[in-house]
Each structure stands twice: as structure tokens, then as C-alpha cells.
Enzyme design. Structure first.
Site, PDB file in Angstrom:
ATOM      1  N   VAL A  28       1.051  -1.102  -0.015  1.00 55.86           N
ATOM      2  CA  VAL A  28       0.116  -0.114   0.147  1.00 55.86           C
ATOM      3  C   VAL A  28       0.860   1.243   0.026  1.00 55.86           C
ATOM      4  O   VAL A  28       0.722   2.097  -0.789  1.00 55.86           O
ATOM      5  CB  VAL A  28      -0.856   0.065   1.121  1.00 55.86           C
ATOM      6  CG1 VAL A  28      -1.579   1.113   1.300  1.00 55.86           C
ATOM      7  CG2 VAL A  28      -2.235  -1.154   1.182  1.00 55.86           C
TER       8      VAL A  28
ATOM      9  N   GLY B 161       4.774   1.691   0.359  1.00 50.59           N
ATOM     10  CA  GLY B 161       5.947   1.644   0.460  1.00 50.59           C
ATOM     11  C   GLY B 161       6.493   1.444   1.968  1.00 50.59           C
ATOM     12  O   GLY B 161       6.181   0.515   2.771  1.00 50.59           O
TER      13      GLY B 161
ATOM     14  N   LYS C 296      -5.150   0.270  -3.717  1.00 51.55           N
ATOM     15  CA  LYS C 296      -4.616   0.217  -2.568  1.00 51.55           C
ATOM     16  C   LYS C 296      -5.833   0.692  -1.568  1.00 51.55           C
ATOM     17  O   LYS C 296      -5.856   0.403  -0.238  1.00 51.55           O
ATOM     18  CB  LYS C 296      -3.531   1.612  -2.407  1.00 51.55           C
ATOM     19  CG  LYS C 296      -2.299   1.095  -3.161  1.00 51.55           C
ATOM     20  CD  LYS C 296      -1.347   2.382  -3.119  1.00 51.55           C
ATOM     21  CE  LYS C 296       0.037   1.805  -3.902  1.00 51.55           C
ATOM     22  NZ  LYS C 296       0.735   2.944  -4.141  1.00 51.55           N
TER      23      LYS C 296
END
Length: 433
Positions: free
Chosen positions: A134, A136, A207
Site C-alpha cells: 500500500v 512503501g 490500495k
């Protein structure tokens, strides 16, 4: 005491992220072993191009047969960073069936088939972790899933795509047009050669589906997320935003309805007050703003993409999964007990900024106001200005109070039919107030 037999890890994919994962596993092997309680051993790396030189990786570990690798039967963890739907889905479920837990960064697959993957993990007694999918390096999913497990999340509002934030930030700070800002993002490596997944909101929508599912304990798939891209955002939109004390961001918004019976997830450009913490997120950074009942407002900020940042999240999951392995336990899986209804965009309630090109003559404002009233959309402010160019046209900007999206859509259609309205120049939602 540390166990001497190493935990065996296979890596699917050795691109920007995978190569960083392998590097960190090698250079920080002693630290990882101390934190886990056992050494970890890279047991195989599946790639598409075996002849490419991969510094620091034993060539004997390289294979093009990912299926054979995950079927070995002696693996403890499989790290999947190849992306896409297939063959990633089949490889992950095969890994479960052959006794391995999985760490993935595959947002597209998880947004599409998350429930089925979780079910497969449970069936075979394995873990499925995906913090890197989602935002990093930003620790986000674990706080939502664990730290806020006793709380009641109302809303998750976030900038979850660095490419689009870079482009919009450049448009805002330099006055550049969309294409000029995109060209700069491409030259700097922030945008892919084909930036569609980013600028049209597909990446952020995947995401958003994952975030909504975890935050609200309800299954939310990619098809449940309303998506609008940012390619139509103009310099004029930014001028209007500045006049309102706002900027423009591409936001992923997941929220629980006021009655608590439904949730929604959406991705679209929106005007955001400069006073909001997300308004100051610059360049290619990501940030997510969480509003909950007990904890209040929380903000998570940091680099949302890139090899090293994403690898950091992958390695964090690897440590957690390996610890579970040693304890002969599994961590938290899917939580969908709430089973709330996922509502469509038409039911979402928010504010709107509408810019119209209208005839510059008496009575126009009254006609426009009547249309809003007939649709039950209350007007907050109106600004009308003649162009002074002899065209007989004016610009009319209307900012509404909160109203259902369906009512706004109906209002716009009615406005398009007025003889005095030459065109609807832009429509943008206003968030964060």
C-alpha cells in the site's frame, strides 16, 4: 537461544524491489538473525532473465522455473514481488499448499483476490503479509490491523501514489500544465513510460480497497472502489483552489457512513484546504490520515515507493512471519466479521466546486440557483466574474454544502441543459473540512 538451522526464503522477482530485498538479507544477515531468533537463508530466486548480472546474488540460486521453486517443500517463506495477477496468484497458492508462508507487495492481486488468498493461507496454516502493497516504507497496515484493533476507525484519507502527487505538486508550485509536469516526472524516473495505472487512479484504487477492508473489517474489492483519474486537472483548477485557500491532491478516501451501516471507497482529485496536514505533502511522498474514535487523528508519512523503501516493508514482514514460524503460530489474517454494505459513489456525501461558463446577462444566477435547489443541493458560496473581452460570457463558480454525489450529478446534467450555460468547465470535490 538462537536456532542454528536457517529459515529458508525464496524470492519471486529480482527487479528494483527484489534486488534490494536480496541485498538487505545479505548485508544485514546477522541483525536479521538476532531479531528473528534464527538465521534466514536465501534459498532460490525466480527471474525471467537469468543472464542478467545480479550483484551479490549467487548465480546458483537463480532459476526461471518459479513453479518448481515454490514446490520444493523445504521453504519457510516465499517473497512475491513480481506483481500482476498471474502467475503471481497461482505461485502464492502453490507456496501455501507446499508449506510456505508468503510475503507479498502485490496490491493489484490483493485488491482483486484478497479473500481467496487469505482463505488459502488459513487452509494450509500459513501467513499472508503484505505491508509493502500500500504505501512503501510507511508502516500503515500493521497499525490499522493491530495497533488500532481495539478502536473504531471512521475514515482513512490518503495520498498513496507518489507519481501523481509529484505531478500535482509541480502544477501547483510552478504553474506547469499537466503534460509538462508529467514529462518532468518521467525524466526523473517517478513516472513509468506508460503512466496510465498511476494518473488514471488504478494504482491508488487497489490500495484503497486494501485499506478499506482492513480499516472497516469488511471485504472491499477493486470493483467496489469509485475511480477517477487526474489527467483533466488544469492550471485553472489550481487557480480556483488557491482562491479558496486550497490545493489539489489525488486522494484515496475510505469512510464509514454516519449511521455506521455502510462503507465507501473512492479515488479522485479533490480540493484540500491548505490547513489540512495532507496539503503539505510534497514531491513524490505519500501520507495517510486516519480518523478513529479513541485515537483521534493520526498521520503516517514517508516514501511510498522505490526499491529500498518498499524492501524495508517487505523485510519487516519477513521478520514477523519468521518469528511466527519459530513460534509455530500464525499472525492475524483477514478480518471481515463486520460485513458492512459497500455503498456506491452516488451515496457518498461531500462538498463540490463547480465552474461554469455562462452568458453574462441578468437572471443567469437565479436560473442556476433554481437548478441546485430543485436537486436538493445547498449552495455555500457563489463567485461570478465577467470576462471583459466582449464575448458576452462570464465565469460562475459555485461551492456547495455537503450533498450526495448522485444529487450533484443530476444537478450538473440539468445545468448542461440551460441555454444560459455555455459549458461546465470543471467539477471537483472539496475534502478535508
Amino acid at each position: 537461544m538462537m536456532r542454528t538451522r536457517p529459515l529458508k526464503v525464496a524470492l519471486l522477482g529480482c527487479g528494483v524491489v527484489g534486488s534490494e530485498v536480496a541485498r538487505i538479507m545479505t548485508t544485514h544477515a546477522a541483525d536479521l538473525a538476532a531479531r528473528i531468533g534464527a538465521p534466514v537463508e536465501l534459498a532460490g530466486v525466480a527471474v525471467r532473465r537469468p543472464d542478467k548480472v545480479r550483484e551479490g546474488i549467487d548465480p546458483a540460486l537463480i532459476t526461471t522455473d518459479a513453479t518448481a521453486l515454490v514446490k520444493r517443500g523445504d521453504l519457510d517463506v516465499v517473497i512475491e514481488v513480481i506483481g500482476g495477477i498471474e502467475p503471481a496468484r497461482t505461485l502464492i497458492t502453490t507456496a501455501f499448499a507446499h508449506g510456505a508462508s508468503v510475503v507479498s507487495a502485490n496490491k493489484a492481486l490483493l485488491a482483486k483476490d484478497g479473500p481467496a488468498l487469505h482463505a488459502a493461507a488459513v487452509e494450509h496454516g500459513q501467513d499472508l503479509y503484505y505491508e509493502a502493497a500500500v504505501a512503501g516504507a510507511i508502516p500503515l497496515l500493521r497499525p490499522l490491523r493491530e495497533s488500532l484493533a481495539g478502536d473504531h476507525v471512521h475514515r482513512v484519507l490518503g495520498i498513496v501514489n507518489g507519481t501523481t502527487n509529484f505531478i500535482l505538486d509541480k502544477m501547483d508550485s510552478t504553474g506547469a500544465g499537466y503534460q509538462e509536469a508529467l514529462d518532468e516526472a518521467t525524466a526523473l524516473g517517478y513516472a513509468e513510460a506508460d503512466p496510465t495505472a498511476d494518473v488514471e487512479g488504478f494504482d491508488a484504487a487497489a490500495k484503497a480497497a486494501i485499506l478499506a477492508g482492513i480499516a472497516f473489517h469488511t471485504r472491499v474489492g477493486i470493483d467496489d472502489v469509485h475511480r477517477e483519474g487526474m489527467t483533466e486537472v488544469t492550471a485553472a483548477d489550481f487557480a480556483s483552489a488557491r482562491a479558496m485557500g486550497c490545493t489539489i491532491k489525488l486522494l484515496a478516501i475510505c469512510e464509514r457512513a454516519a449511521d455506521g451501516k455502510s462503507v465507501s471507497a473512492r479515488v479522485h482529485p479533490a480540493m484540500l484546504p491548505l490547513s489540512h496536514p495532507l496539503a503539505g505533502v510534497r514531491e513524490a511522498y505519500n501520507a495517510v490520515f486516519v480518523e478513529s474514535e479513541a485515537a483521534g487523528r493520526l498521520m503516517f508519512y514517508g516514501p511510498g515507493a522505490g526499491g529500498a523503501p518498499t524492501a524495508s516493508a517487505v523485510l519487516g514482514d519477513l521478520v514477523a512471519v519468521c518469528r511466527n514460524r519459530l513460534a509455530e503460530a500464525t499472525g492475524p489474517g483477514e478480518s471481515a466479521y463486520a460485513g458492512l454494505t459497500v455503498s456506491g459513489m452516488g451515496e457518498v456525501v461531500t462538498r463540490y466546486h463547480i465552474s461554469l461558463d455562462v452568458a453574462d446577462k441578468p437572471g443567469v444566477l437565479a436560473q442556476v440557483a433554481t437548478v441546485f435547489a430543485e436537486q436538493g443541493v445547498s449552495i455555500d458560496t457563489v463567485r461570478q466574474q465577467g470576462r471583459g473581452d466582449g464575448s458576452g460570457e462570464a465565469s460562475l463558480v459555485v461551492v456547495t454544502h455537503r450533498a450526495p454525489d448522485a444529487a450533484l450529478s443530476s444537478t450538473v446534467e440539468e445545468l448542461r441543459g440551460l441555454d444560459t450555460v455555455r459549458g461546465v468547465a470543471s467539477i471537483m470535490r472539496v475534502e478535508g473540512e
